[in-house]
Design a protein around this motif. Structure first.
Motif, short mmCIF file in Angstrom:
data_model
loop_
_atom_site.label_atom_id
_atom_site.label_comp_id
_atom_site.label_asym_id
_atom_site.label_seq_id
_atom_site.Cartn_x
_atom_site.Cartn_y
_atom_site.Cartn_z
N SER A 1 2.52 -0.32 -10.13
CA SER A 1 1.14 -0.41 -10.62
C SER A 1 1.12 -0.54 -12.14
O SER A 1 0.35 -1.33 -12.69
N ILE B 1 -0.49 -3.69 -14.30
CA ILE B 1 -1.68 -3.51 -15.13
C ILE B 1 -1.33 -3.24 -16.59
O ILE B 1 -2.20 -3.13 -17.44
N CYS C 1 -0.79 4.85 -15.11
CA CYS C 1 -1.69 5.03 -13.97
C CYS C 1 -1.57 6.44 -13.39
O CYS C 1 -0.53 7.07 -13.49
N ALA D 1 2.04 -4.41 -6.41
CA ALA D 1 0.59 -4.39 -6.54
C ALA D 1 0.01 -5.46 -5.64
O ALA D 1 0.22 -6.65 -5.86
N VAL E 1 -5.52 -6.08 -7.78
CA VAL E 1 -6.02 -5.37 -8.97
C VAL E 1 -7.51 -5.64 -9.10
O VAL E 1 -7.96 -6.79 -9.07
N LYS F 1 -8.43 -0.39 -11.07
CA LYS F 1 -7.87 -0.01 -9.78
C LYS F 1 -6.71 -0.93 -9.40
O LYS F 1 -6.84 -2.15 -9.46
N VAL F 2 -5.59 -0.32 -9.00
CA VAL F 2 -4.44 -1.09 -8.54
C VAL F 2 -4.12 -0.66 -7.10
O VAL F 2 -3.67 0.47 -6.87
N THR G 1 -1.85 -0.70 -4.11
CA THR G 1 -0.40 -0.87 -4.09
C THR G 1 0.16 -0.67 -2.70
O THR G 1 -0.31 0.19 -1.94
N LYS H 1 -5.73 2.98 -13.60
CA LYS H 1 -5.27 2.90 -14.99
C LYS H 1 -6.07 3.88 -15.85
O LYS H 1 -7.30 3.94 -15.77
#
Length: 218
Positions: A149, A153, A157, A182, A185, A189-190, A192, A212
């Motif tokens: 993640s 990004i 995170c 990931a 995105v 917000k990621v 995963t 994040k």
């Protein structure tokens, strides 16, 4: 949870306190903290954990070990420093960055498809009947999922949720292949995904959400 680690070829040291009111403003990437034998030190601690997991010492041996461990803990207590400057978790040249609270893993590749690593669950991670404890599997996914993640990004995170589906037995003392990536995105917000394999056999899968952090956010 990811620490946003950089490339293993990079060694940097942040002189100022990286806390600055949030989780961390900088991520220490080191290969020298703790000295040249810190890896051997960590391995001895892991071996101790493995042996304690199966040990059943008679009373006289327990008495002797308690005294020895008390002396070791006294020495270690005198060397304690804050989390921001500890070697544990920052030594990218060591399994799991030198963090013995994590199942030892070695990242083998990071690319557009995510993070690839080799994970070995040891005797300490026993759940029962020679299988790794599901909680330790989740811990490995949490760290490697956070890594993927952070790469996606380009920031630190925090874990919002993490779900593990246990598909088959995860064996001990066996190099396993982990892949986290990931999947999507959306702003901070990621979303995963992850998978853990023993050869061609799927041991477990992960579905998680990492967020994040904003500057200064803890």
């Amino acid at each position: 949870m990811s620490d946003g680690a950089s490339s293993p070829e990079t060694t940097t040291e942040i002189e100022e306190d990286p806390h600055e009111g949030g989780f961390r403003a900088h991520t220490a990437i080191t290969t020298e903290r703790g000295g040249p034998r810190y890896g051997e030190f960590s391995e001895q601690v892991r071996a101790l954990m493995d042996n304690v997991r199966y040990a059943c010492p008679p009373p006289e041996v327990a008495d002797e070990l308690i005294e020895q461990l008390a002396a070791i803990n006294e020495k270690l207590d005198a060397t304690r420093i804050d989390e921001w400057h500890s070697p544990s978790g920052t030594r990218i040249d060591l399994p799991a960055r030198g963090n013995i609270t994590l199942p030892p893993f070695e990242v083998t590749e990071v690319n557009d498809d995510g993070v690839f690593a080799t994970v070995t669950f040891r005797d300490f991670h026993l759940g029962g009947n020679k299988a790794a404890h599901g909680g330790h599997v989740a811990v490995a996914f949490d760290d490697l999922g956070g890594y993927a993640s952070a790469v996606a990004i380009q920031g630190v995170c925090r874990t919002a949720y993490l779900t593990v589906q246990y598909r088959s037995i995860t064996p001990l003392n066996t190099p396993l292949q982990a892949h986290t990536w990931a999947d999507r995105v959306d702003g901070r917000k990621v979303f995963t995904k992850g998978a853990l394999y023993d050869g061609d056999r799927l041991c477990a899968e992960m579905d998680a959400l990492f967020i994040k952090l904003n500057p200064g956010q803890q």
